[in-house]
Structures are given as structure tokens and as C-alpha cells.
Design a protein around this motif. Sequence first.
Motif, short mmCIF file in Angstrom:
data_model
loop_
_atom_site.label_atom_id
_atom_site.label_comp_id
_atom_site.label_asym_id
_atom_site.label_seq_id
_atom_site.Cartn_x
_atom_site.Cartn_y
_atom_site.Cartn_z
N MET A 97 0.83 -1.21 0.00
CA MET A 97 0.00 0.00 0.00
C MET A 97 0.87 1.26 0.00
SD MET A 97 -3.27 0.39 2.45
CE MET A 97 -3.68 -1.30 2.60
N LEU A 98 1.96 1.20 0.76
CA LEU A 98 2.89 2.35 0.79
C LEU A 98 3.40 2.64 -0.62
CD1 LEU A 98 4.63 4.32 2.67
CD2 LEU A 98 6.43 2.65 2.36
N HIS A 100 1.96 1.82 -3.39
CA HIS A 100 0.84 2.28 -4.22
C HIS A 100 0.65 3.79 -4.03
CE1 HIS A 100 -2.87 1.96 -6.41
NE2 HIS A 100 -3.46 2.67 -5.46
N VAL A 101 0.74 4.24 -2.78
CA VAL A 101 0.59 5.68 -2.51
C VAL A 101 1.79 6.45 -3.07
CG1 VAL A 101 0.47 7.41 -0.66
CG2 VAL A 101 -0.79 5.27 -0.43
N HIS A 103 3.75 5.63 -5.62
CA HIS A 103 3.64 5.62 -7.08
C HIS A 103 4.91 6.21 -7.74
CE1 HIS A 103 1.61 5.35 -10.83
NE2 HIS A 103 1.49 6.65 -11.02
N THR A 213 11.92 7.01 2.79
CA THR A 213 10.96 6.19 3.53
C THR A 213 11.58 5.73 4.84
OG1 THR A 213 11.72 4.27 2.28
CG2 THR A 213 9.65 5.27 1.58
N ARG A 240 9.71 13.70 -1.20
CA ARG A 240 8.63 13.23 -0.33
C ARG A 240 9.15 12.39 0.83
NH1 ARG A 240 4.60 10.16 -3.77
NH2 ARG A 240 6.37 9.80 -5.13
N MET A 242 8.02 9.66 3.62
CA MET A 242 6.92 8.72 3.86
C MET A 242 7.27 7.80 5.02
SD MET A 242 5.85 7.83 -0.03
CE MET A 242 4.12 7.66 0.33
#
Length: 337
Positions: A97-98, A100-101, A103, A213, A240, A242
Amino acid sequence: MAASVRLLVRRLVRLSHKSVTSSAATVSCRPGCCLGPSSSRCFSDAAEDRSTHFGFETVPEAEKAKRVYKVFENVAQKYDVMNDAMSLGVHRLWKDMLLHVMHPQPGARLLDVAGGTGDISFRFLDYVSYQQERRKRRAAGSSQTPSWQDISDKYPTDDRPQESRAVVCDINKEMLKMGKQRADSMGITSGLSWVVGDAEELPFDDDQFDIYTIAFGIRNVTHIDQTLQEALRVLKPGGRFMCLEFSKVTNPVLAKLYDAYSFQVIPVLGEVIAGDWKSYQYLVESIRKFPDQVKKKVNFSLICILSMFILWYLSTILKRLSHILLVFAAHAYFVNL
Ligand SMILES: C[S@@+](CC[C@H](N)C(=O)[O-])C[C@H]1O[C@@H](n2cnc3c(N)ncnc32)[C@H](O)[C@@H]1O
């Protein structure tokens, strides 16, 4: 705007570093305590005095990193098996999911801090290579009659290097060793590097990465603020940050079940699978000591209020059915208050 905010934060960070080092000059440093000329670690005498948490224990700040190191050194061999066993494989979905977000697109550079055995970086490389393939297929499909969209899509990226890179950075050599073995067995030969480094003092220059990340790692560092400052420093402008981390279960019934599972089952699994009760006891306790998801709770409440409003509006049109839904939404909202 974003760039000027960044500059301002940088200046503040530098100022705070200056005041730290100038005050540190008056503090007597024991030999070897300073990790660098401008390092805030010069406060090591103060760190001896200051305390922090290691799970539910209170320990001197200077001791936490050593104890965290020992935990992951002990569990490294069985870390991945234990992750699957403890979460029944669900940690894979969270990590997917991480991505996917996130991307990420071809050419992106990722720094995966506290990256351990490489789960996030492997997914990142997989994701970008899939994106690259898609681009190639699309380009091949439209090469005979390219549309204006295809031409403009291609134009700015043609002169950029398309190779994506992931750097797994972790303080623990044993975790990285296991990660490298996994990469070898998966046949990953390029685009990935493994660096031993502390999240609080990253061994990278400024403005190097598009994405930073930190998955299930931030609760293990001693100074979260210092870790965040380092993230800001190494990210490119517009990059970014995350973070994947556990949050608090707000539903009281689920919270009871979750507590029972965490404290009664996980250490037992740790003992049976990894022969290490204490390390898994620490992991569970460290989750409880991590700050709650205040923001998320507010957002969820807002969503509930909004959905109640929409349902109330619908109820004026669709009477009965929406009344039932309204009761559900109200219940969800008050349970989460
Ligand atoms: C729970 S594991 C997470 C590993 C990986 N990110 C994952 O999701 O599977 C936490 C990792 O944080 C690392 N770690 C703890 N303190 C650190 C620090 N100060 N700097 C860098 N890594 C750290 C540990 O060595 C360990 O590998």
C-alpha cells in the motif's frame, strides 16, 4: 513557496546546531564522544543525564541506541519469518500500500532509512521496473502514429537518466547482511545499494533523494526530531517523506484483543521461532510508546461528520434506508471520539 519554507527550516536547523555546538564548547566532552565538528552529539554528557524509553523501561539516552542495536542483531536471522508470523502476512499488504501511494516513476531515487532487510526497496525497484515496462509498451504501441500527448509525455523525460536507485540505509550490519542475501537470491544486481548509517546522522550529502521512507523504524530512534531534520536535509526540494508506523487501536473491543495478542502471543512466537522473548517484548512495548495518530483521528472524525451530513441530506430524499445508514455513521463517530 515550498523552497522558501525549506530554506527557512534549514536556517533554523543551522541556528539550533550553532547554539548546540557553542554551548557544547563549554561542556567537557569525553574522548570519542564527538562524532563530528558540528554534531549535536557533543552533548553526550547531557545525554547521559537525559533519559528516554526503551520499551516500557526508562534508560539513559546514550544507552538506547546500543540496546536497539542488540535487539535487531539478535532477531536479524529470523526477522522476515517473524514478520510474516506476527502479522499473518499482513505487513506485506501495508508495504504494498505504501508503494501504491508513493507511485514512484522511472528515474526516482529512494532512500529507505531503517530499511532492514530491504522490503521497501525491493518493492520500489519492482514498481518502477513495471512502470518502465508500461512506458515502453505504450511508446511501442504509439510509435507509428504518436499523439501530441505521447510527444509531450516523452519530451521532458528523454534527457533524464531513467535508472532508478534505491539505497537501503540501516544502523545494523546484521539486518543489512540478511537483506543482501535476499537480494542475491532474488537476482537483483543493479539499482540497489546497502549503506550502514544512523538515521540521526545520515552519511549522505544534501538534496540527494526524491523519496525518503522509514518503515517501522522511527519509533526505534532516540531523537525523532533529529531524524526528521536529517530527512529534510537529504531530500531534494519537493521530495517526499513517507513514514510507515503502527497507530493506536481506538475501538475499545479491538484494543483489548490487540493488547492480548501483542503481549501474550507475540513474545511467545518470538521465543518459539527466533528463540528470543525479550526482543519481541521490546518491539511490542515500543509500539505502545510511540505517539498516537492524533491527526488521523481528527480526519476520521471529520469524515464521519461529513458523511453524517451527506446522509442527513439524503435522508430528506430517501427516507428510511438513509436513516439506518445515518445511525451507523453516528455510531462510528461516537466510538472514535
Ligand atoms: C522493525 S525494523 C524495520 C525494517 C524494515 N524497514 C521493514 O519494514 O521491514 C527497524 C529497523 O530500524 C533500524 N534502526 C534502528 N535505529 C536506527 C537508527 N538510529 N538508524 C538507522 N536504522 C535504525 C534497525 O536496525 C532495524 O533494522
